[in-house]
Design a protein around this motif. Sequence first.
Motif, PDB file in Angstrom:
ATOM      1  N   HIS A  36      43.419   3.621  12.386  1.00  0.00           N
ATOM      2  CA  HIS A  36      42.091   3.027  12.200  1.00  0.00           C
ATOM      3  C   HIS A  36      41.056   3.799  12.994  1.00  0.00           C
ATOM      4  N   CYS A  37      39.783   3.498  12.718  1.00  0.00           N
ATOM      5  CA  CYS A  37      38.685   4.156  13.437  1.00  0.00           C
ATOM      6  C   CYS A  37      38.416   3.405  14.725  1.00  0.00           C
ATOM      7  N   SER A  38      38.011   4.142  15.727  1.00  0.00           N
ATOM      8  CA  SER A  38      37.658   3.542  17.004  1.00  0.00           C
ATOM      9  C   SER A  38      36.320   4.105  17.444  1.00  0.00           C
ATOM     10  N   SER A  39      35.280   3.276  17.380  1.00  0.00           N
ATOM     11  CA  SER A  39      33.955   3.762  17.781  1.00  0.00           C
ATOM     12  C   SER A  39      33.936   4.129  19.257  1.00  0.00           C
ATOM     13  N   GLY A  40      34.725   3.433  20.064  1.00  0.00           N
ATOM     14  CA  GLY A  40      34.801   3.741  21.486  1.00  0.00           C
ATOM     15  C   GLY A  40      35.402   5.110  21.747  1.00  0.00           C
ATOM     16  N   LYS A  41      36.309   5.536  20.878  1.00  0.00           N
ATOM     17  CA  LYS A  41      36.940   6.849  21.005  1.00  0.00           C
ATOM     18  C   LYS A  41      36.261   7.884  20.126  1.00  0.00           C
ATOM     19  N   ASN A  42      35.312   7.418  19.269  1.00  0.00           N
ATOM     20  CA  ASN A  42      34.588   8.295  18.346  1.00  0.00           C
ATOM     21  C   ASN A  42      35.557   9.131  17.509  1.00  0.00           C
ATOM     22  N   ASN A  43      36.604   8.445  17.001  1.00  0.00           N
ATOM     23  CA  ASN A  43      37.653   9.188  16.331  1.00  0.00           C
ATOM     24  C   ASN A  43      38.552   8.239  15.547  1.00  0.00           C
ATOM     25  N   VAL A  44      39.461   8.796  14.785  1.00  0.00           N
ATOM     26  CA  VAL A  44      40.541   8.031  14.166  1.00  0.00           C
ATOM     27  C   VAL A  44      41.676   7.984  15.174  1.00  0.00           C
ATOM     28  N   VAL A  45      42.255   6.776  15.339  1.00  0.00           N
ATOM     29  CA  VAL A  45      43.305   6.591  16.330  1.00  0.00           C
ATOM     30  C   VAL A  45      44.545   5.966  15.686  1.00  0.00           C
ATOM     31  N   ILE A  46      45.656   6.071  16.368  1.00  0.00           N
ATOM     32  CA  ILE A  46      46.888   5.380  15.995  1.00  0.00           C
ATOM     33  C   ILE A  46      47.258   4.510  17.181  1.00  0.00           C
ATOM     34  N   THR A  47      47.309   3.193  16.937  1.00  0.00           N
ATOM     35  CA  THR A  47      47.594   2.242  18.008  1.00  0.00           C
ATOM     36  C   THR A  47      48.658   1.253  17.542  1.00  0.00           C
ATOM     37  N   ASP A  48      49.014   0.331  18.443  1.00  0.00           N
ATOM     38  CA  ASP A  48      49.864  -0.775  18.019  1.00  0.00           C
ATOM     39  C   ASP A  48      49.000  -1.759  17.231  1.00  0.00           C
ATOM     40  N   SER A  49      49.546  -2.892  16.878  1.00  0.00           N
ATOM     41  CA  SER A  49      48.822  -3.832  16.017  1.00  0.00           C
ATOM     42  C   SER A  49      47.963  -4.837  16.784  1.00  0.00           C
ATOM     43  N   SER A  50      47.746  -4.623  18.069  1.00  0.00           N
ATOM     44  CA  SER A  50      46.939  -5.540  18.874  1.00  0.00           C
ATOM     45  C   SER A  50      45.566  -5.760  18.246  1.00  0.00           C
ATOM     46  N   GLY A  51      45.169  -7.020  18.128  1.00  0.00           N
ATOM     47  CA  GLY A  51      43.867  -7.380  17.584  1.00  0.00           C
ATOM     48  C   GLY A  51      43.894  -7.659  16.085  1.00  0.00           C
ATOM     49  N   PHE A  52      44.828  -7.053  15.382  1.00  0.00           N
ATOM     50  CA  PHE A  52      44.936  -7.288  13.949  1.00  0.00           C
ATOM     51  C   PHE A  52      45.701  -8.592  13.731  1.00  0.00           C
ATOM     52  N   MET A  53      45.153  -9.466  12.890  1.00  0.00           N
ATOM     53  CA  MET A  53      45.734 -10.798  12.724  1.00  0.00           C
ATOM     54  C   MET A  53      46.463 -11.011  11.399  1.00  0.00           C
ATOM     55  N   THR A  54      46.051 -10.305  10.350  1.00  0.00           N
ATOM     56  CA  THR A  54      46.679 -10.505   9.045  1.00  0.00           C
ATOM     57  C   THR A  54      47.005  -9.162   8.420  1.00  0.00           C
ATOM     58  N   VAL A  55      47.967  -9.188   7.499  1.00  0.00           N
ATOM     59  CA  VAL A  55      48.378  -7.973   6.800  1.00  0.00           C
ATOM     60  C   VAL A  55      48.432  -8.271   5.307  1.00  0.00           C
ATOM     61  N   GLY A  56      48.005  -7.292   4.500  1.00  0.00           N
ATOM     62  CA  GLY A  56      48.012  -7.474   3.061  1.00  0.00           C
ATOM     63  C   GLY A  56      48.427  -6.202   2.342  1.00  0.00           C
ATOM     64  N   ARG A  57      48.965  -6.388   1.158  1.00  0.00           N
ATOM     65  CA  ARG A  57      49.384  -5.257   0.334  1.00  0.00           C
ATOM     66  C   ARG A  57      48.333  -5.059  -0.755  1.00  0.00           C
ATOM     67  N   PRO A  58      47.719  -3.864  -0.831  1.00  0.00           N
ATOM     68  CA  PRO A  58      46.710  -3.618  -1.858  1.00  0.00           C
ATOM     69  C   PRO A  58      47.274  -3.891  -3.257  1.00  0.00           C
ATOM     70  N   LEU A  59      46.451  -4.526  -4.091  1.00  0.00           N
ATOM     71  CA  LEU A  59      46.851  -4.839  -5.456  1.00  0.00           C
ATOM     72  C   LEU A  59      46.815  -3.584  -6.311  1.00  0.00           C
ATOM     73  N   TYR A  60      47.787  -3.438  -7.159  1.00  0.00           N
ATOM     74  CA  TYR A  60      47.887  -2.312  -8.065  1.00  0.00           C
ATOM     75  C   TYR A  60      47.955  -2.848  -9.485  1.00  0.00           C
ATOM     76  N   TYR A  61      47.587  -2.036 -10.430  1.00  0.00           N
ATOM     77  CA  TYR A  61      47.744  -2.415 -11.839  1.00  0.00           C
ATOM     78  C   TYR A  61      48.405  -1.282 -12.572  1.00  0.00           C
ATOM     79  N   SER A  62      48.959  -1.605 -13.704  1.00  0.00           N
ATOM     80  CA  SER A  62      49.622  -0.600 -14.516  1.00  0.00           C
ATOM     81  C   SER A  62      49.123  -0.739 -15.948  1.00  0.00           C
ATOM     82  N   GLU A  63      48.956   0.391 -16.622  1.00  0.00           N
ATOM     83  CA  GLU A  63      48.488   0.368 -17.994  1.00  0.00           C
ATOM     84  C   GLU A  63      49.638   0.356 -18.994  1.00  0.00           C
TER      85      GLU A  63
END
Length: 86
Positions: free
Chosen positions: A58-85
């Motif tokens: 995710h992005c971190s304005s405090g680090k002015n960069n893209v970061v890789i962290t643990d899941s601290s602060g994130f409360m929910t998780v979802g799977r993007p919906l896909y469709y097929s033709e």
Amino acid sequence: SEGEHVLSQGGGAAAQHRQCEPISWGEAQPGDLVFYPDDSHVGIVGLRDITGNLLIIHCSSGKNNVVITDSSGFMTVGRPLYYSES
């Protein structure tokens, strides 16, 4: 099956969250999205570390960069919906 991701048109994290199916943290896999409370921030599940904890990209304005962290602060998780033709 093959399909395409339905991309959201604006709206930020809240719009992205609406385009996801809620899943449990145990079901999370790379590419799923995680959200702060009130959809104030969104991250992408990267992978699990050696102890099985999710790593989030995710992005971190405090680090002015893209970061890789643990899941601290994130409360929910979802799977993007896909469709097929097919």
